[in-house]
Design a protein around this motif. Structure first.
Motif, PDB file in Angstrom:
ATOM      1  N   GLU A 282      -6.065  -4.920   4.157  1.00 21.27           N
ATOM      2  CA  GLU A 282      -7.032  -3.408   4.814  1.00 21.27           C
ATOM      3  C   GLU A 282      -7.163  -3.159   3.057  1.00 21.27           C
ATOM      4  O   GLU A 282      -7.775  -2.285   2.927  1.00 21.27           O
ATOM      5  N   VAL A 283      -5.179  -2.630   2.179  1.00 22.49           N
ATOM      6  CA  VAL A 283      -5.462  -1.531   1.411  1.00 22.49           C
ATOM      7  C   VAL A 283      -7.179  -2.517   0.166  1.00 22.49           C
ATOM      8  O   VAL A 283      -7.657  -1.522  -0.145  1.00 22.49           O
TER       9      VAL A 283
ATOM     10  N   PHE B 182      -8.282  -3.648  -5.408  1.00 26.85           N
ATOM     11  CA  PHE B 182      -7.174  -3.909  -4.800  1.00 26.85           C
ATOM     12  C   PHE B 182      -5.876  -3.674  -6.479  1.00 26.85           C
ATOM     13  O   PHE B 182      -4.837  -3.545  -5.885  1.00 26.85           O
ATOM     14  N   ALA B 183      -6.598  -3.075  -6.939  1.00 30.93           N
ATOM     15  CA  ALA B 183      -5.305  -2.136  -7.584  1.00 30.93           C
ATOM     16  C   ALA B 183      -4.669  -1.111  -7.104  1.00 30.93           C
ATOM     17  O   ALA B 183      -3.287  -0.757  -7.257  1.00 30.93           O
ATOM     18  N   ARG B 184      -4.865  -0.692  -5.781  1.00 29.03           N
ATOM     19  CA  ARG B 184      -3.890   0.704  -4.812  1.00 29.03           C
ATOM     20  C   ARG B 184      -2.785  -0.162  -4.513  1.00 29.03           C
ATOM     21  O   ARG B 184      -2.249  -0.095  -4.159  1.00 29.03           O
TER      22      ARG B 184
ATOM     23  N   ALA C  74       9.978  -3.771 -10.964  1.00 31.97           N
ATOM     24  CA  ALA C  74       9.354  -2.730 -10.131  1.00 31.97           C
ATOM     25  C   ALA C  74       7.803  -2.961 -10.460  1.00 31.97           C
ATOM     26  O   ALA C  74       6.945  -2.400  -9.237  1.00 31.97           O
ATOM     27  N   ILE C  75       7.324  -3.625 -11.137  1.00 28.78           N
ATOM     28  CA  ILE C  75       5.570  -4.154 -11.659  1.00 28.78           C
ATOM     29  C   ILE C  75       6.009  -5.278 -10.124  1.00 28.78           C
ATOM     30  O   ILE C  75       4.414  -5.455  -9.733  1.00 28.78           O
ATOM     31  N   ILE C  76       6.242  -6.490 -10.236  1.00 31.49           N
ATOM     32  CA  ILE C  76       6.607  -7.128  -9.502  1.00 31.49           C
ATOM     33  C   ILE C  76       6.298  -7.053  -8.117  1.00 31.49           C
ATOM     34  O   ILE C  76       5.364  -7.660  -7.168  1.00 31.49           O
ATOM     35  N   VAL C  77       7.437  -6.077  -7.468  1.00 29.96           N
ATOM     36  CA  VAL C  77       7.376  -5.752  -6.258  1.00 29.96           C
ATOM     37  C   VAL C  77       7.367  -4.635  -6.040  1.00 29.96           C
ATOM     38  O   VAL C  77       6.572  -4.323  -4.660  1.00 29.96           O
ATOM     39  N   ASN C  78       6.066  -4.423  -6.501  1.00 27.70           N
ATOM     40  CA  ASN C  78       5.600  -1.942  -5.931  1.00 27.70           C
ATOM     41  C   ASN C  78       4.957  -3.028  -4.685  1.00 27.70           C
ATOM     42  O   ASN C  78       4.339  -2.508  -3.361  1.00 27.70           O
ATOM     43  N   PRO C  79       4.105  -4.155  -4.711  1.00 28.42           N
ATOM     44  CA  PRO C  79       2.466  -4.408  -3.453  1.00 28.42           C
ATOM     45  C   PRO C  79       3.577  -4.362  -2.091  1.00 28.42           C
ATOM     46  O   PRO C  79       3.200  -3.090  -1.007  1.00 28.42           O
ATOM     47  N   LEU C  80       4.823  -4.971  -1.749  1.00 31.24           N
ATOM     48  CA  LEU C  80       5.720  -5.072  -0.977  1.00 31.24           C
ATOM     49  C   LEU C  80       6.775  -3.785  -0.710  1.00 31.24           C
ATOM     50  O   LEU C  80       6.829  -2.919   0.086  1.00 31.24           O
ATOM     51  N   ASP C  81       6.495  -2.795  -1.845  1.00 32.30           N
ATOM     52  CA  ASP C  81       7.281  -1.852  -1.548  1.00 32.30           C
ATOM     53  C   ASP C  81       6.042  -0.495  -0.713  1.00 32.30           C
ATOM     54  O   ASP C  81       6.394  -0.196   0.263  1.00 32.30           O
ATOM     55  N   VAL C  82       4.602  -0.985  -1.497  1.00 32.38           N
ATOM     56  CA  VAL C  82       3.366  -0.260  -0.692  1.00 32.38           C
ATOM     57  C   VAL C  82       3.655  -0.909   0.485  1.00 32.38           C
ATOM     58  O   VAL C  82       3.202   0.207   1.233  1.00 32.38           O
ATOM     59  N   ALA C  83       3.480  -2.029   1.080  1.00 30.68           N
ATOM     60  CA  ALA C  83       3.172  -2.458   2.551  1.00 30.68           C
ATOM     61  C   ALA C  83       4.374  -1.625   3.656  1.00 30.68           C
ATOM     62  O   ALA C  83       4.172  -1.239   4.510  1.00 30.68           O
ATOM     63  N   LYS C  84       5.971  -2.403   3.298  1.00 35.60           N
ATOM     64  CA  LYS C  84       6.680  -1.096   3.751  1.00 35.60           C
ATOM     65  C   LYS C  84       6.989   0.078   3.874  1.00 35.60           C
ATOM     66  O   LYS C  84       7.019   0.923   5.103  1.00 35.60           O
TER      67      LYS C  84
END
Length: 394
Positions: free
Chosen positions: A135-136, A142-144, A67-77
């Motif tokens: 953009e995020v 960055f933390a978002r 969950a920690i590693i892939v969360n940025p990709l989840d946000v993008a999706k």
């Protein structure tokens, strides 16, 4: 430790020996396992030694890391799918008909040149995964990129903690039954076990999934205000439908399961495809390792099989994931309770065609492949370590 083959832990060699290949043929491994029964421990030695709590711990640890590693990709999706549904991230419109309380930045003023509106650079739409990241970071920090991680952890730990151990239990029980009574059905056991285990996990933890999607989809437009967490997000979902009637309130709590059918419509075929693909790949990789199977080999084989299976399943089920996201971010409680997966898919096709149905495909596949690989490999390696710990104490 007694092992059927030197270097192979008995729980691996026995498990592979009692399974039927995916062409439906009971191969001679079954016969070999029977002939060597005097020197080999039972098939489910690891499952006998490991309690449900230990297997749940293994799965929860895997889910935490993933969950920690892939969360940025989840946000993008989620952002790409929500944008396709009408959520305004970087548009010139002051209000949105679907989400009237979502307003664009005050600094985003509209200039008109001829008949065409001319917007500042921040007013364009997200164009892809990397653009979401850029953009995020630029607008929100960055933390978002880890927005919703607390919800992801709150969701992943119990979900995977239920899902993986239940899959193990269902698979082993059904394999034992079909091997003795209907060998031709054994190749389909991973598919069926995955469906049942995933359905149980989804229903149990769905409200947290709803909160996570909303947290990732909507950005806070008022500066200085801390974004809502899991609990506050769920309270915000319930508040519009609360009343003074206690019985009515209990009925209204079903809004926390808004979109559950779309979640099941996505996750049931996902699990079926994933496990039906993963098991034969994993088995072939472990067999190819031969007598060198250790923790490293188990990690590599499971990660590779999980990565391939997860990527394929994620790509195939992407339209259903888009429908789930659109359903979950609908803020009108009356409309959301009346929505159906089929109706939502029709609307997506009408509004955006195939491009709309595949919104967020890149980050979804990029997230899910590694995520499945990490969860499955970590889970099996921890089981491997716990198995050896049990044998050391015997």
């Amino acid at each position: 430790m007694v092992s059927s083959r030197q270097g192979f832990p008995s729980w691996i060699s026995a498990a592979s020996a009692t399974r039927v290949d995916f062409e439906g043929n009971a191969d001679n491994m079954l016969k070999t396992a029977h002939d060597d029964s005097t020197t080999q421990k039972p098939k489910a030695v690891a499952d006998v030694n490991l309690s449900f709590e230990e297997r749940a711990f293994s799965a929860a640890g895997a889910a935490f890391i993933s969950a920690i590693i892939v969360n940025p990709l989840d946000v993008a999706k989620t952002r790409l799918q929500a944008q396709a549904a009408g959520v305004p991230y970087k548009t010139c419109f002051e209000t949105n008909t679907m989400f009237p309380d979502m307003r664009s930045s005050q600094s985003c003023s509209r200039l008109v040149v001829g008949s065409e509106p001319l917007c500042p650079p921040e007013c364009h739409r997200y164009t892809g995964t990397l653009d979401v990241f850029y953009e995020v970071i630029r607008q929100e920090g960055f933390a978002r990129l880890w927005r919703g991680t607390n919800a992801s952890l709150a969701l992943a730990v119990p979900t995977v903690g239920i899902y993986m151990p239940c899959y193990d239990i269902f698979r082993d029980s059904m394999e034992e039954f079909t091997t003795n009574n209907a060998p031709t059905l054994t190749p389909y056991v991973p598919l069926v076990a995955g469906v049942f285990a995933r359905s149980l996990a989804c229903i149990s933890c769905y409200p947290i999934e709803l909160a996570r999607t909303r947290m990732q989809a909507f950005k806070e437009t008022k500066s200085g205000i801390k974004p809502a967490g899991v609990w506050k997000t769920l309270v915000g979902v319930i508040n519009p439908v609360t009343s003074t009637n206690c019985i009515q309130n209990l009925q209204n709590y079903r809004i926390l399961w808004t979109g559950l059918s779309s979640q099941l419509a996505r996750d049931v075929p996902f699990s079926a495809i994933c496990w039906a693909t993963l098991e034969p790949i994993r088995r072939k990789l472990l067999v190819s390792v031969g007598d060198e199977a250790g923790a490293g080999s188990i990690l590599g084989a499971n990660f590779a099989a999980g990565f391939v299976a997860g990527s394929i399943a994620a790509a195939v089920t992407c339209p259903l994931d888009v429908a789930k996201t659109r359903w979950q971010i609908e803020k009108d409680p009356v409309k959301s309770l009346k929505m159906t997966t089929r109706q939502t898919l029709r609307e997506i096709w009408r509004d955006g065609g195939m491009k709309g149905l595949l919104a967020g495909l890149g980050p979804r596949v990029g997230r899910t492949g590694p995520s499945v690989g990490i969860v499955v490999s970590f889970y099996e390696v921890v089981k491997f370590a716990l198995h050896y710990r049990h044998e050391d104490h015997e």
